[in-house]
Design a protein around this motif. Structure first.
Motif, PDB file in Angstrom:
ATOM      1  N   ALA A  18       0.055  -2.664   5.179  1.00 15.78           N
ATOM      2  CA  ALA A  18       0.053  -2.473   3.694  1.00 15.78           C
ATOM      3  C   ALA A  18      -1.063  -2.616   2.839  1.00 15.78           C
ATOM      4  CB  ALA A  18       1.430  -3.246   3.057  1.00 15.78           C
ATOM      5  N   ILE A  19      -1.737  -3.818   3.260  1.00 14.04           N
ATOM      6  CA  ILE A  19      -2.962  -4.027   2.743  1.00 14.04           C
ATOM      7  C   ILE A  19      -3.929  -2.822   2.914  1.00 14.04           C
ATOM      8  CG2 ILE A  19      -5.126  -5.489   2.937  1.00 14.04           C
ATOM      9  CD1 ILE A  19      -3.031  -7.744   3.429  1.00 14.04           C
ATOM     10  N   THR A  20      -4.105  -2.226   3.964  1.00 14.93           N
ATOM     11  CA  THR A  20      -5.001  -1.237   4.297  1.00 14.93           C
ATOM     12  C   THR A  20      -4.698   0.007   3.550  1.00 14.93           C
ATOM     13  OG1 THR A  20      -5.073  -2.205   6.569  1.00 14.93           O
ATOM     14  CG2 THR A  20      -5.727   0.282   6.323  1.00 14.93           C
ATOM     15  N   ALA A  21      -3.106   0.173   3.327  1.00  5.78           N
ATOM     16  CA  ALA A  21      -2.955   1.554   2.771  1.00  5.78           C
ATOM     17  C   ALA A  21      -3.143   1.277   1.165  1.00  5.78           C
ATOM     18  CB  ALA A  21      -1.201   1.881   2.837  1.00  5.78           C
ATOM     19  N   ILE A  22      -3.095   0.384   0.641  1.00  3.87           N
ATOM     20  CA  ILE A  22      -3.304  -0.165  -0.668  1.00  3.87           C
ATOM     21  C   ILE A  22      -4.860   0.175  -0.960  1.00  3.87           C
ATOM     22  CG2 ILE A  22      -3.249  -1.935  -2.642  1.00  3.87           C
ATOM     23  CD1 ILE A  22      -0.706  -3.060  -1.393  1.00  3.87           C
ATOM     24  N   GLY A  65      10.711  -7.270  -0.484  1.00  2.50           N
ATOM     25  CA  GLY A  65      10.302  -7.286   0.859  1.00  2.50           C
ATOM     26  C   GLY A  65       8.983  -6.208   1.093  1.00  2.50           C
ATOM     27  N   ARG A  66       8.370  -5.466   0.152  1.00  9.02           N
ATOM     28  CA  ARG A  66       7.142  -4.620   0.386  1.00  9.02           C
ATOM     29  C   ARG A  66       5.951  -5.212  -0.558  1.00  9.02           C
ATOM     30  NH1 ARG A  66       6.935   1.026  -2.741  1.00  9.02           N
ATOM     31  NH2 ARG A  66       4.993   1.779  -1.724  1.00  9.02           N
ATOM     32  N   VAL A  67       4.867  -5.020   0.210  1.00  6.87           N
ATOM     33  CA  VAL A  67       3.799  -5.774  -0.353  1.00  6.87           C
ATOM     34  C   VAL A  67       3.268  -4.652  -1.395  1.00  6.87           C
ATOM     35  CG1 VAL A  67       1.323  -6.019   0.326  1.00  6.87           C
ATOM     36  CG2 VAL A  67       3.076  -7.065   1.631  1.00  6.87           C
ATOM     37  N   VAL A  68       3.097  -5.097  -2.619  1.00  5.72           N
ATOM     38  CA  VAL A  68       2.618  -4.196  -3.881  1.00  5.72           C
ATOM     39  C   VAL A  68       1.290  -4.646  -4.525  1.00  5.72           C
ATOM     40  CG1 VAL A  68       4.895  -3.465  -4.418  1.00  5.72           C
ATOM     41  CG2 VAL A  68       3.887  -5.547  -5.246  1.00  5.72           C
ATOM     42  N   VAL A  92      -4.051  -3.566  -6.472  1.00 10.32           N
ATOM     43  CA  VAL A  92      -2.630  -3.331  -6.699  1.00 10.32           C
ATOM     44  C   VAL A  92      -2.007  -2.150  -6.391  1.00 10.32           C
ATOM     45  CG1 VAL A  92      -0.692  -3.492  -8.355  1.00 10.32           C
ATOM     46  CG2 VAL A  92      -2.419  -5.076  -8.683  1.00 10.32           C
ATOM     47  N   HIS A  93      -1.023  -1.858  -5.682  1.00 12.20           N
ATOM     48  CA  HIS A  93      -0.203  -0.408  -5.269  1.00 12.20           C
ATOM     49  C   HIS A  93      -0.464   0.365  -6.515  1.00 12.20           C
ATOM     50  CE1 HIS A  93       2.196   2.727  -3.842  1.00 12.20           C
ATOM     51  NE2 HIS A  93       2.180   2.388  -2.763  1.00 12.20           N
ATOM     52  N   ARG A  99       1.944  -3.960 -14.589  1.00 11.62           N
ATOM     53  CA  ARG A  99       3.085  -4.677 -14.626  1.00 11.62           C
ATOM     54  C   ARG A  99       2.840  -6.369 -14.443  1.00 11.62           C
ATOM     55  NH1 ARG A  99       5.817  -2.865  -9.963  1.00 11.62           N
ATOM     56  NH2 ARG A  99       7.223  -4.737 -10.348  1.00 11.62           N
ATOM     57  N   GLY A 100       1.470  -6.560 -14.642  1.00 14.29           N
ATOM     58  CA  GLY A 100       1.035  -7.921 -14.638  1.00 14.29           C
ATOM     59  C   GLY A 100       0.909  -8.644 -12.979  1.00 14.29           C
ATOM     60  N   LEU A 101       1.016  -7.736 -11.960  1.00 14.22           N
ATOM     61  CA  LEU A 101       0.725  -8.101 -10.811  1.00 14.22           C
ATOM     62  C   LEU A 101      -0.670  -8.656 -10.623  1.00 14.22           C
ATOM     63  CD1 LEU A 101       2.467  -5.277  -8.762  1.00 14.22           C
ATOM     64  CD2 LEU A 101       3.281  -7.760  -9.075  1.00 14.22           C
TER      65      LEU A 101
END
Length: 177
Positions: A18-22, A65-68, A92-93, A99-101
């Motif tokens: 997920a990190i790689t995709a973001i 449950g999803r890395v964002v 951030v995705h 959204r404040g992430l």
């Protein structure tokens, strides 16, 4: 994309995909990083392992449950005298921005770097037009420290690099332990 409460936690090996995709999206479409080719998952795993082996944080924001999103700190420069100075990175995705992430990730990153003994945090912001990142860092106490004019060429234009800095813990007021 909102599917529940956001949890900020240390990353695991299972998060690397997920990190790689973001990150790949930011490499290909953004100016927050000056890489021009997205690294493979194995390279991102190597980078994460390098950071965590130094005792520095690599965090993820998880929602439903999803890395964002993710954030990490690494030594600002490799020389030993810089060992108390870290540089932050936050991504951030694309579907979770605004959204404040980023703020949640950076606040936790600051706290963990202070706990690890860091005394200064540097933000090397890709592109002076990256008002979101500049505003985020200002909101969490970073101050302008300079600008590198036309330091990078990406997406057919020259990009400036704003530098921002924040004191952590006791900063320069005492010798490190």
């Amino acid at each position: 994309m909102s599917t529940g409460p956001i949890v900020i936690r240390p990353s695991t090996d299972a998060d690397v995909g997920a990190i790689t995709a973001i990150y790949a999206h930011h490499v290909q479409h953004g100016t927050g990083t000056f890489e021009t080719e997205a690294p493979a998952e194995a390279e991102m795993a190597r980078r994460r392992a390098d950071v965590t082996a130094k005792g520095l944080p690599w965090l993820v924001a998880e929602e439903g449950g999803r890395v964002v999103g993710y954030a990490y700190a690494n030594h600002f420069r490799p020389r030993p005298a810089y060992r108390f100075c870290v540089e932050d990175s936050i991504y951030v995705h694309r579907e979770a921005t605004g959204r404040g992430l980023g703020r949640l990730l950076l606040a936790e990153l600051i706290a963990r770097c202070e706990a690890a003994g860091a005394r200064q945090m540097i933000a090397v912001i890709g592109d002076s037009e990256n008002v979101g990142s500049i505003g985020l860092h200002q909101a969490l106490g970073f101050e302008p420290a300079g600008i590198l004019r036309a330091a990078g060429w990406k997406h057919g234009r020259w990009l400036d690099v704003p530098l921002m800095q924040r004191t952590l813990g006791p900063g320069e007021d005492s010798a490190p332990e």
